[in-house]
Scaffold this active site. Structure first.
Site, PDB file in Angstrom:
ATOM      1  N   PRO A  32       0.805  -1.214  -0.047  1.00 41.94           N
ATOM      2  CA  PRO A  32       0.067  -0.219   0.040  1.00 41.94           C
ATOM      3  C   PRO A  32       0.747   1.423   0.176  1.00 41.94           C
ATOM      4  O   PRO A  32       2.004   1.207   0.371  1.00 41.94           O
ATOM      5  CB  PRO A  32      -1.007  -0.078   1.379  1.00 41.94           C
ATOM      6  CG  PRO A  32       0.123  -0.886   2.146  1.00 41.94           C
ATOM      7  CD  PRO A  32       0.698  -2.032   1.447  1.00 41.94           C
ATOM      8  N   ILE A  33       0.214   2.303  -0.434  1.00 39.27           N
ATOM      9  CA  ILE A  33       0.987   3.636  -0.623  1.00 39.27           C
ATOM     10  C   ILE A  33      -0.022   4.683   0.140  1.00 39.27           C
ATOM     11  O   ILE A  33      -0.909   4.702  -0.087  1.00 39.27           O
ATOM     12  CB  ILE A  33       1.220   4.210  -2.098  1.00 39.27           C
ATOM     13  CG1 ILE A  33       2.055   2.985  -2.906  1.00 39.27           C
ATOM     14  CG2 ILE A  33       1.958   5.493  -2.091  1.00 39.27           C
ATOM     15  CD1 ILE A  33       1.616   3.177  -4.427  1.00 39.27           C
TER      16      ILE A  33
END
Lengths: 67, 67, 67, 67, 67, 67
Positions: free
Chosen positions: D2-3
């Site tokens: 995830p970012i």
């Protein structure tokens, strides 16, 4: 007019102008080859952040580089 | 609370504080007029990148400006 | 070639095509008026997220709308 | 992987390295606790903009802070 | 761990899985070749927006495609 | 008014409304605890992309999950 935003850590003084040119040309060629459009219109932005402002797996890249 | 992110090249020293004010007010008015909400809550960010870090059609804006 | 990314909640079925046209034209005019460039090249993207995926002050917009 | 991109105003000299560490660790823990993944792979970027480049409700944060 | 976000219009049903694979592989190779890092860690996201939600020079891509 | 954008893969049907609530509340608490501001104003957006549209180290997450 596809848009490509690159975000990376600023290391060893950051990417040189020549490297940025090569990234912009290279990314644009890949897109045009694969999608058959965008060669003349693709917009690429390059953003470099210091390693304090960049985290991976809960740690800053500054600390990761010390390991 | 709509979010509007503006990214542009930093040219001639970059946008002045007055220009940034006018952009923020203008964008917010357009959104509120069209959507009927957001006049008090819209968030606008303005980001300026140097022309080496900005590519169009496979070339940096630095090089394009030389043509 | 400035880039403007609008992110907002999708409410009442989302923005209509006419509203999106008006937003794109309006934002572009504001930028061109203020900065004296970009009228022909500005790129605008509009992204609508459902209210479960949008938080303000620690709560989802879904819950805020119930208050 | 995830970012998470954090954008905020740069105030009082900006976030300290310790604050950035705490934000990166804290955000990553929240994600891993809630989603059961990402503890080792989450990427967090932190971006600070000056208050001239940040608008809320049609005004710059610079002007809002003066009120 | 560089991050590359591609945003483009969704046309002709959108990019195929094979095209997305080729874009991800191609972009990552370009970065690794130029910067000498990121081959194993680069994160690429691909986002496709409908042509109503994408504007160039003040017009939607939907309208531009009609010309 | 800090802005936090979360981008992740949509897996197992995607994050539930409860998980999104917990992410939004958790992220906001972390920011407010560390920075002493933003508890009432932080904006969080959550974006989920299918695994074909998400690449790590040159491969799509779809392919990585098959390994």
């Amino acid at each position: 007019m596809p848009i490509l935003n690159l975000t990376m850590t600023k290391e060893d003084g950051g990417a040189t102008p020549e490297q940025k040119k090569a990234l912009i040309a290279g990314f644009t060629n890949v897109f045009a080859d694969v999608m058959g459009r965008g060669a003349k219109t693709m917009v690429v932005t390059i953003q470099e952040l210091d390693t304090d402002s960049y985290g991976i797996g809960g740690e800053t890249v500054t600390d990761l580089r010390k390991k």
